[in-house]
Design a protein around this motif. Sequence first.
Motif, PDB file in Angstrom:
ATOM      1  N   ILE A  31       0.811  -1.191  -0.185  1.00 11.59           N
ATOM      2  CA  ILE A  31       0.304   0.077   0.173  1.00 11.59           C
ATOM      3  C   ILE A  31       0.649   1.206  -0.429  1.00 11.59           C
ATOM      4  CG2 ILE A  31      -1.524   1.263   0.805  1.00 11.59           C
ATOM      5  CD1 ILE A  31      -2.402  -1.519   2.689  1.00 11.59           C
ATOM      6  N   ALA A  32       1.843   1.072   0.918  1.00 13.64           N
ATOM      7  CA  ALA A  32       2.891   2.336   0.743  1.00 13.64           C
ATOM      8  C   ALA A  32       3.911   2.902  -0.297  1.00 13.64           C
ATOM      9  CB  ALA A  32       3.798   2.254   1.901  1.00 13.64           C
ATOM     10  N   LEU A  33       3.767   1.315  -1.611  1.00  6.24           N
ATOM     11  CA  LEU A  33       4.680   1.751  -2.117  1.00  6.24           C
ATOM     12  C   LEU A  33       3.473   2.250  -3.899  1.00  6.24           C
ATOM     13  CD1 LEU A  33       6.309  -1.613  -3.097  1.00  6.24           C
ATOM     14  CD2 LEU A  33       7.399   0.435  -2.652  1.00  6.24           C
ATOM     15  N   GLY A  34       2.325   2.209  -3.256  1.00  5.44           N
ATOM     16  CA  GLY A  34       1.266   2.450  -4.245  1.00  5.44           C
ATOM     17  C   GLY A  34       0.882   4.483  -3.602  1.00  5.44           C
ATOM     18  N   PHE A  35       1.035   4.370  -2.398  1.00  6.25           N
ATOM     19  CA  PHE A  35       1.401   6.089  -2.307  1.00  6.25           C
ATOM     20  C   PHE A  35       2.835   6.718  -2.364  1.00  6.25           C
ATOM     21  CE2 PHE A  35      -2.208   5.202   0.757  1.00  6.25           C
ATOM     22  CZ  PHE A  35      -3.220   5.811   0.560  1.00  6.25           C
ATOM     23  N   PHE A  36       3.447   6.543  -2.436  1.00  4.00           N
ATOM     24  CA  PHE A  36       5.036   6.490  -2.922  1.00  4.00           C
ATOM     25  C   PHE A  36       4.971   7.153  -4.331  1.00  4.00           C
ATOM     26  CE2 PHE A  36       8.978   5.401  -4.611  1.00  4.00           C
ATOM     27  CZ  PHE A  36       9.640   6.535  -4.161  1.00  4.00           C
ATOM     28  N   PHE A  37       4.724   5.950  -5.424  1.00  6.12           N
ATOM     29  CA  PHE A  37       4.497   6.299  -7.156  1.00  6.12           C
ATOM     30  C   PHE A  37       3.539   7.800  -7.329  1.00  6.12           C
ATOM     31  CE2 PHE A  37       6.367   2.130  -7.111  1.00  6.12           C
ATOM     32  CZ  PHE A  37       7.656   2.341  -8.017  1.00  6.12           C
ATOM     33  N   ARG A  38       2.538   7.486  -6.255  1.00  5.47           N
ATOM     34  CA  ARG A  38       1.277   8.178  -6.834  1.00  5.47           C
ATOM     35  C   ARG A  38       2.586   9.935  -5.975  1.00  5.47           C
ATOM     36  NH1 ARG A  38      -2.998   7.691  -9.421  1.00  5.47           N
ATOM     37  NH2 ARG A  38      -3.751   5.264  -8.922  1.00  5.47           N
ATOM     38  N   LEU A  39       3.103  10.081  -4.982  1.00  9.10           N
ATOM     39  CA  LEU A  39       4.003  10.985  -4.323  1.00  9.10           C
ATOM     40  C   LEU A  39       4.645  11.672  -5.404  1.00  9.10           C
ATOM     41  CD1 LEU A  39       4.284  12.871  -2.463  1.00  9.10           C
ATOM     42  CD2 LEU A  39       6.431  11.574  -1.557  1.00  9.10           C
ATOM     43  N   LEU A  40       5.761  10.689  -6.974  1.00  9.72           N
ATOM     44  CA  LEU A  40       6.615  10.473  -7.417  1.00  9.72           C
ATOM     45  C   LEU A  40       5.258  11.235  -8.407  1.00  9.72           C
ATOM     46  CD1 LEU A  40       8.584   7.637  -7.316  1.00  9.72           C
ATOM     47  CD2 LEU A  40       9.174  10.053  -6.657  1.00  9.72           C
ATOM     48  N   PHE A  41       4.700  11.062  -9.099  1.00 10.91           N
ATOM     49  CA  PHE A  41       3.419  11.190  -9.532  1.00 10.91           C
ATOM     50  C   PHE A  41       3.536  12.538  -9.657  1.00 10.91           C
ATOM     51  CE2 PHE A  41      -1.108  11.814 -11.539  1.00 10.91           C
ATOM     52  CZ  PHE A  41      -0.090  11.950 -13.091  1.00 10.91           C
ATOM     53  N   TYR A  42       3.369  13.489  -8.838  1.00 11.93           N
ATOM     54  CA  TYR A  42       2.640  14.834  -7.980  1.00 11.93           C
ATOM     55  C   TYR A  42       3.962  15.602  -8.560  1.00 11.93           C
ATOM     56  CZ  TYR A  42       2.584  18.300  -5.547  1.00 11.93           C
ATOM     57  OH  TYR A  42       2.801  20.013  -5.295  1.00 11.93           O
ATOM     58  N   PHE A  43       5.122  14.796  -8.661  1.00 14.62           N
ATOM     59  CA  PHE A  43       6.613  15.714  -8.429  1.00 14.62           C
ATOM     60  C   PHE A  43       6.661  15.825 -10.123  1.00 14.62           C
ATOM     61  CE2 PHE A  43       7.808  14.754  -3.828  1.00 14.62           C
ATOM     62  CZ  PHE A  43       7.802  16.054  -4.351  1.00 14.62           C
ATOM     63  N   ALA A  44       5.884  14.497 -10.887  1.00 12.01           N
ATOM     64  CA  ALA A  44       6.824  14.734 -12.411  1.00 12.01           C
ATOM     65  C   ALA A  44       5.572  15.854 -13.137  1.00 12.01           C
ATOM     66  CB  ALA A  44       6.809  13.215 -12.436  1.00 12.01           C
ATOM     67  N   LEU A  45       4.891  15.897 -12.877  1.00  7.63           N
ATOM     68  CA  LEU A  45       3.907  16.884 -13.172  1.00  7.63           C
ATOM     69  C   LEU A  45       4.206  18.559 -12.844  1.00  7.63           C
ATOM     70  CD1 LEU A  45       0.363  15.616 -12.279  1.00  7.63           C
ATOM     71  CD2 LEU A  45       1.608  14.954 -14.223  1.00  7.63           C
ATOM     72  N   LEU A  46       4.822  18.390 -11.238  1.00  9.71           N
ATOM     73  CA  LEU A  46       5.692  19.611 -10.933  1.00  9.71           C
ATOM     74  C   LEU A  46       6.660  20.150 -11.623  1.00  9.71           C
ATOM     75  CD1 LEU A  46       4.477  21.601  -8.333  1.00  9.71           C
ATOM     76  CD2 LEU A  46       6.457  20.329  -6.929  1.00  9.71           C
ATOM     77  N   ILE A  47       7.569  19.457 -12.146  1.00 12.03           N
ATOM     78  CA  ILE A  47       8.486  19.826 -13.100  1.00 12.03           C
ATOM     79  C   ILE A  47       8.986  19.343 -13.914  1.00 12.03           C
ATOM     80  CG2 ILE A  47      10.994  19.017 -13.597  1.00 12.03           C
ATOM     81  CD1 ILE A  47      11.138  17.050 -10.064  1.00 12.03           C
ATOM     82  N   GLY A  48       7.548  18.457 -14.568  1.00 15.98           N
ATOM     83  CA  GLY A  48       7.572  18.154 -16.251  1.00 15.98           C
ATOM     84  C   GLY A  48       5.967  18.840 -16.445  1.00 15.98           C
ATOM     85  N   SER A  49       5.165  20.050 -15.660  1.00 11.04           N
ATOM     86  CA  SER A  49       4.270  20.397 -16.908  1.00 11.04           C
ATOM     87  C   SER A  49       4.491  22.155 -16.574  1.00 11.04           C
ATOM     88  CB  SER A  49       2.928  20.092 -15.765  1.00 11.04           C
ATOM     89  OG  SER A  49       3.018  20.422 -14.693  1.00 11.04           O
ATOM     90  N   LYS A  50       5.864  22.732 -16.638  1.00  5.95           N
ATOM     91  CA  LYS A  50       5.623  24.313 -16.515  1.00  5.95           C
ATOM     92  C   LYS A  50       5.119  24.717 -17.772  1.00  5.95           C
ATOM     93  CE  LYS A  50       8.219  24.128 -12.542  1.00  5.95           C
ATOM     94  NZ  LYS A  50       7.329  24.347 -11.499  1.00  5.95           N
ATOM     95  N   ASN A  51       4.525  24.010 -18.553  1.00  2.67           N
ATOM     96  CA  ASN A  51       4.581  23.862 -19.869  1.00  2.67           C
ATOM     97  C   ASN A  51       5.629  26.147 -20.523  1.00  2.67           C
ATOM     98  OD1 ASN A  51       3.188  24.922 -22.159  1.00  2.67           O
ATOM     99  ND2 ASN A  51       1.482  25.205 -20.748  1.00  2.67           N
TER     100      ASN A  51
END
Length: 748
Positions: free
Chosen positions: A725-745
């Motif tokens: 379950i924690a790994l699921g939250f971990f990858f969701r957190l990584l997804f958030y940082f991916a959006l934060l860094i990769g969607s500056k547009n």
Amino acid sequence: MSQASSRDDMSTASSDLPFLGPRQAMELQELTRRPRHSVSMTLGELLHRVGDSAGEKLNNGVGGANDHRVLQLYDPVPYPSSFPFVLSFHNLSYSVKVRRKMGVPAWLGRRTAAPSQVENDVKVLLDDISGEAREGEIMAVLGASGSGKSTLIDALANRIARESLGGTVKMNGEVLESKLLKVISAYVMQDDLLFPMLTVEETLMFSAEFRLPRSLSRSRKKARVQALIEQLGLQTAAKTVIGDEGHRGVSGGERRRVSIGIDIIHDPIVLFLDEPTSGLDSTSAFMVVKVLQRIAQSGSIVIMSVHQPSYRILNLLDRLIFLSKGQTVFSGSPSSLPRFFQEFGNPIPENENRCEFALDFIRELEQSPEGTKNLVDFNKSWQRKFSPSSTSNRNNVFPNPKPSLKDAISASISRGKLVSGATNINSTLSPSVPKFANPFWVEMVVIGKRSMVNSLRMPELFAMRFGAVVVTGIILATIFWKLDDSPKGIQERLGFFAFAMSTTFYTCAEAIPVFLQERYIFMRETAYNAYRRSSYVLSHSIISLPSLAFLSLAFAVTTYWAVGLAGGFSGFLFFLLFVFASFWAGSSFVTFLSGIIYNVMIAYTLVVAILAYFVLFSGFFINRDRIPPYWIWFHYASLVKYPFQGVLQNEFDYPDKCFVKGIQIFDGSPLKAVPEAMKLKLLQNMSKTLGINITSSTCLTTGPDILKQTGVTDINKWNCLWITIALGFFFRLLFYFALLIGSKNKRR
């Protein structure tokens, strides 16, 4: 004679605005006769004239059931506290590094690239461009493909990193900060990025819920959407879905107007558009620009790029900037084009489209050896020649003393503009101003609601996934039907768990295109603070849980009792929890990959490969104790390890349950074919040698013995569940940082 002329003018206005109706066309005709910088009624002011319900009377005392359908576009008495806006830009320059072209060796019989191609690694996209755009006007940027139109729009809209862009962008003479520009502006991309299964009205309503403050009642938001639908001429398409390749929806021109509508729902002061007429027929393109004219005349600055406007569209534009390879070759009003080319020595022939002539002439110059240098130099002298008068005109726009930008925006907000902003400019400019119109939880609710509506109208997507899970479960149930507790049954149970747990991860691969299809919608909406990235991540995580729970229940019910797994109902619940945790972790992992990989095929290839490695190092094919030390880290990084290890412990962690008795010890060896009497004699000899009495009913291997043999005792089953379950939250957190860094547009 005068009355006849007036009737002709009104008739022309009606024909130009077939989608607005005769009365609104008349109002627009009156509006166009007013001075450019007189104050017009904003969309926010229109809504003050609309009650909280269709039957409520308007604030000015004029009521009626249908009053909300015909909206006055201006107030006969101007607001004395409002000031016109002027967006000016000076000496904008932008260049990028390009890859050096590799020359082909001469011995291959082909010439190498020219020295200029090899050595030139910097490409200038904007070269010292200046100009201005005013409230109530449309400024159009024109030029051939590659001339720098979109780059200039991006530069003005703060979509280029400040450290990469030279020059300044000011409003009313003050430098326009990035934070303030996001509050007062909107950007419409060239592509129509919309959810296909939402109707026009629903699309605009969701945009209103994102961009309008929570303090505005839902009835007022609906009234605002209805007013905007009328302003955009979308009354007949309001209940029609947007549509896509597989679903018929609105027309191309209507899609473009919807794209504009979702970005002007909060009535911005500045509106940027990247080729809003691209891909449309002449009539649809004219209607779109006509809508933009209405938006400008409601008190906004409209700046757009356009490839080649028709004659009718050209008559709607107020200022033009022609670009050629990043340089300005003309800047001024459309009416000054003939005089400009007349003085340059290339007069525009009569009865010819001025814009088409200019673009064709610029293309011819670009293909000549000298290029457009002479035209660029002539434009500079032309601008210097007329700069004194333009400067005096610009100074006369403002009363004395000249108002500050702060005062000008405050006046607009007081008139109802920038509904998503604060009530006054002091809070807008303060560091504590909220960047978003709504609190965190409101954004989550709206995102979740929109996602559910869009998904419910495409049930075939979930049906396909549900079918895949059920079919897989049925196949496993029939293959591994009622496994026994023999040594052969042990191996079959291990195979079932390994395949079942890995299947839950592979079926999550369908989540790859989900975000890839929404990526650019997400980037457009978050670029101007429609909602937080964290709201998007959490909302989609929560929305995915019901479907994952349903899939988990279907898979567990289909397989658990059919295979004959141990543990009874409590064992079933634990098996169900592990299946659900596996779906959750797998979905989170795939979602994270979709956030960092933009290509669907590459994403699928990578997901399949990584999941294969996870299965390889899960502990099924090779025990943990046998994995080389330099690969042991991958064993603990494997997502499949923890659910596989957990369900094995759930199945075999029973000391009183025997899996190998007496002569069954020979089943896994060549002695299996030996007659039973001979096996009993062998057991007697073994008993004498070992000093232990071993009979045909003696238990030789229990469940814990199997767990030790398979090497899955380093972490207990509950910890395996929490880790999954924690790994699921971990990858969701990584997804958030991916959006934060990769969607500056933003361009660099």
